[in-house]
Design a protein around this motif. Structure first.
Motif, short mmCIF file in Angstrom:
data_model
loop_
_atom_site.label_atom_id
_atom_site.label_comp_id
_atom_site.label_asym_id
_atom_site.label_seq_id
_atom_site.Cartn_x
_atom_site.Cartn_y
_atom_site.Cartn_z
N SER A 1 0.81 -1.22 0.00
CA SER A 1 0.00 0.00 0.00
C SER A 1 0.84 1.27 0.00
CB SER A 1 -0.93 0.00 1.22
OG SER A 1 -1.81 -1.11 1.18
N ASN A 2 2.19 1.11 -0.10
CA ASN A 2 3.12 2.24 -0.16
C ASN A 2 3.01 3.14 1.07
OD1 ASN A 2 5.20 3.62 -1.49
ND2 ASN A 2 3.76 5.15 -2.30
N LEU A 3 2.86 2.52 2.23
CA LEU A 3 2.71 3.26 3.48
C LEU A 3 4.00 3.31 4.29
CD1 LEU A 3 -0.76 1.89 4.61
CD2 LEU A 3 -0.28 4.16 3.67
N ILE A 4 5.00 2.51 3.91
CA ILE A 4 6.25 2.46 4.67
C ILE A 4 7.44 2.57 3.72
CG2 ILE A 4 5.33 1.19 6.64
CD1 ILE A 4 6.28 -1.40 5.39
N GLU A 5 8.56 3.01 4.30
CA GLU A 5 9.77 3.27 3.52
C GLU A 5 10.53 1.97 3.21
OE1 GLU A 5 11.57 6.27 2.54
OE2 GLU A 5 9.57 7.12 2.72
N PRO A 6 10.97 1.77 1.98
CA PRO A 6 11.90 0.68 1.70
C PRO A 6 13.26 1.01 2.34
CG PRO A 6 11.58 2.01 -0.26
CD PRO A 6 10.62 2.54 0.76
N LEU A 7 13.94 -0.02 2.84
CA LEU A 7 15.18 0.21 3.59
C LEU A 7 16.38 -0.47 2.95
CD1 LEU A 7 13.75 -0.31 7.21
CD2 LEU A 7 14.10 1.86 6.01
N ASP A 8 16.32 -0.71 1.65
CA ASP A 8 17.40 -1.42 0.96
C ASP A 8 18.75 -0.72 1.15
OD1 ASP A 8 15.68 -3.32 -1.09
OD2 ASP A 8 14.74 -1.38 -0.75
N THR A 9 18.77 0.61 1.02
CA THR A 9 20.03 1.35 1.14
C THR A 9 20.62 1.19 2.53
OG1 THR A 9 19.26 2.97 -0.48
CG2 THR A 9 21.10 3.62 0.93
N LEU A 10 19.77 1.30 3.56
CA LEU A 10 20.25 1.15 4.93
C LEU A 10 20.78 -0.26 5.18
CD1 LEU A 10 20.53 2.51 7.69
CD2 LEU A 10 18.23 1.73 8.25
N TRP A 11 20.11 -1.26 4.64
CA TRP A 11 20.56 -2.64 4.78
C TRP A 11 21.94 -2.84 4.13
CZ3 TRP A 11 18.76 -7.59 6.50
CH2 TRP A 11 17.66 -7.51 7.36
N LEU A 12 22.13 -2.21 2.96
CA LEU A 12 23.42 -2.32 2.28
C LEU A 12 24.51 -1.60 3.07
CD1 LEU A 12 22.39 -1.79 -1.46
CD2 LEU A 12 23.39 -3.86 -0.46
N GLU A 13 24.21 -0.39 3.55
CA GLU A 13 25.19 0.38 4.32
C GLU A 13 25.63 -0.36 5.58
OE1 GLU A 13 23.48 4.83 3.11
OE2 GLU A 13 23.12 4.01 5.12
N GLN A 14 24.67 -0.98 6.27
CA GLN A 14 24.97 -1.66 7.53
C GLN A 14 25.39 -3.12 7.33
OE1 GLN A 14 25.09 0.10 10.37
NE2 GLN A 14 24.61 1.84 9.03
N ARG A 15 25.32 -3.60 6.09
CA ARG A 15 25.68 -4.98 5.75
C ARG A 15 24.84 -5.98 6.56
NH1 ARG A 15 32.17 -5.34 5.48
NH2 ARG A 15 31.61 -7.32 4.47
N TRP A 16 23.59 -5.64 6.76
CA TRP A 16 22.70 -6.50 7.54
C TRP A 16 22.39 -7.81 6.81
CZ3 TRP A 16 19.06 -1.93 9.15
CH2 TRP A 16 19.59 -1.29 10.28
N GLY A 17 22.55 -7.81 5.50
CA GLY A 17 22.32 -9.04 4.77
C GLY A 17 23.23 -10.17 5.23
#
Length: 422
Positions: A108-124
């Motif tokens: 519903s496009n109500l929340i922010e995607p966090l792909d950039t933050l995940w990449l920066e923090q190497r959470w993957g």
């Protein structure tokens, strides 16, 4: 020097000292002070204390940011979050739950995607793939996981020992334990029925053990009718427990917490609950209360588990998104997660935060690295309207054991729910 000039000189020196003192006291980051509004669902005092300590830790690390928690109980939070997300401006960070509920908000496009933050923090590299899978929608990731809890069966160790009973690993062994308890005048299973919702764990586990995760998820998504013969098999298996009088359903008078003394006092032998129950088990009894995974029904079926995951997400209408990302970055540290979950009574999904043994009696069952080996919970995985009506129907089934009625009523609920907007 004229008197006025002397006074002007003194005032100038005083003003300079005031400015210097103010500069010494101001935060050195140069960032203006701001308040970060965070919506929280809190169920008890221990959770309130845990989140308070998290705020203290964060504010110490970021003195320019003040945490303001907007606290609601379960019932009111789930209503409030819909309102907050639809407003022109809303809280900056929101507690929520992984799986279907999170993905509906992403869709519903109500929340922010966090792909950039995940990449920066190497959470993957830091969180298991099966947990990441519950946070994705259309190949994008929308939340930070910070806690999870497991479901399984609580029992009294000394009672099992006195009756020479072993923890059952298979369904046949489980039925044998139930029969032995019944023979001694002990109700094998107790289910707290006042709030009814814990009933759904029995349906989820029987379906996962009999039909597997793919089928379960399709059913939760409304793609399979509840009158399907595979769902009927689930209810027939459940019906056997009821027909043999192995189940005590407390109906109106006891919730799951109030049903725990049934285990303490040998009124009942077992109950199916999440590990959130640890905080509610009497300290005098805790060493004598054991926990084991839901038994296996089919030898070829993987042991899929109910593992609800708690997350933080950033709404589209948040006012302080950079500070919100700082908060998620802070909570994404394994030491922070370990400390928080110790206070919450949960486990951190961070790979290096805990030993990650899903079941204390089974050291070979860590949180998986494969995609899709865990389910959330009936009310988290399916449509809200389906969940509300479905739990009501399942609670009724425990008193009627009418498979035909239960599956036909569930099917009616499915058709109504999935014809509605999300």
């Amino acid at each position: 020097m004229p008197l006025l000039d002397k006074r002007a000189s003194v005032l100038s020196h005083i003003l300079t000292l005031v400015i210097l003192l103010a500069n010494m006291l101001l935060p050195k980051t140069g960032v203006a002070q701001e308040t970060l509004d965070i919506g929280l669902l809190i169920a008890n005092k221990s959770q309130r204390s845990a989140y308070h300590q998290l705020a203290v830790q964060f504010e110490k690390a970021y003195p320019n940011i003040t945490i303001n928690y907007i606290v609601q109980d379960d019932k009111h939070y789930k209503h409030a979050i819909d309102t907050w997300l639809q407003q022109e401006t809303g809280p900056d960070v929101l507690y929520w739950q992984a799986g279907n509920r999170l993905k509906k908000m992403a869709a519903s496009n109500l929340i922010e995607p966090l792909d950039t933050l995940w990449l920066e923090q190497r959470w993957g590299e830091d969180f298991p793939l099966d947990i990441q899978h519950t946070l994705r929608y259309n190949q994008r990731i929308y939340a930070l996981p910070y806690a999870f809890y497991q479901w399984g069966i609580y029992y009294k160790k000394s009672l099992f020992s006195s009756l020479n009973l072993s923890v059952p690993e298979t369904w046949d062994a489980f039925l044998e334990v139930c029969a032995a308890l019944k023979q001694k005048g002990i109700n094998p299973i107790v289910i707290g029925g006042k709030d009814s919702w814990s009933v759904a764990a029995w349906f989820d586990y029987l379906n996962l053990r009999i039909n597997g995760l793919d089928f379960h998820q399709q059913l939760m998504n409304g793609a399979i009718p509840y009158t399907d013969k595979r769902v009927v098999q689930v209810f027939n298996t459940w019906k056997k427990l009821i027909d043999l009088k192995y189940v005590v359903f407390t109906v109106d008078n006891k919730n799951w917490q109030e049903a725990l003394p049934y285990i303490y006092h040998d009124i009942a032998g077992m109950t199916l609950l999440g590990t959130f129950a640890k905080h509610h088990i009497s300290n005098l009894r805790s060493d004598d209360i054991g926990f084991f995974r839901f038994p296996q029904l089919k030898s070829h079926m993987p042991l899929y588990e109910e593992t609800p995951i708690e997350v933080f997400m950033i709404p589209k209408n948040a006012q302080h998104k950079e500070s919100a990302r700082l908060f998620l970055t802070f909570v994404g540290q394994h030491k922070v997660q370990t400390k928080l979950n110790l206070a919450l009574g949960y486990d951190s999904p961070y790979l290096y935060a805990t030993a990650h043994r899903l079941y204390p009696v089974d050291s070979s069952a860590p949180v998986g690295q494969r995609h899709g080996v865990i389910a959330q919970y009936f009310d988290r995985d399916t449509h809200k309207a389906m969940s509300l009506k479905g739990i009501e129907i399942m609670a009724e089934f425990l008193t009627t054991a009418d498979v035909s009625r239960a599956t036909s009523e569930l099917e009616k609920a499915r058709l109504r729910a999935f014809s509605q907007a999300p």
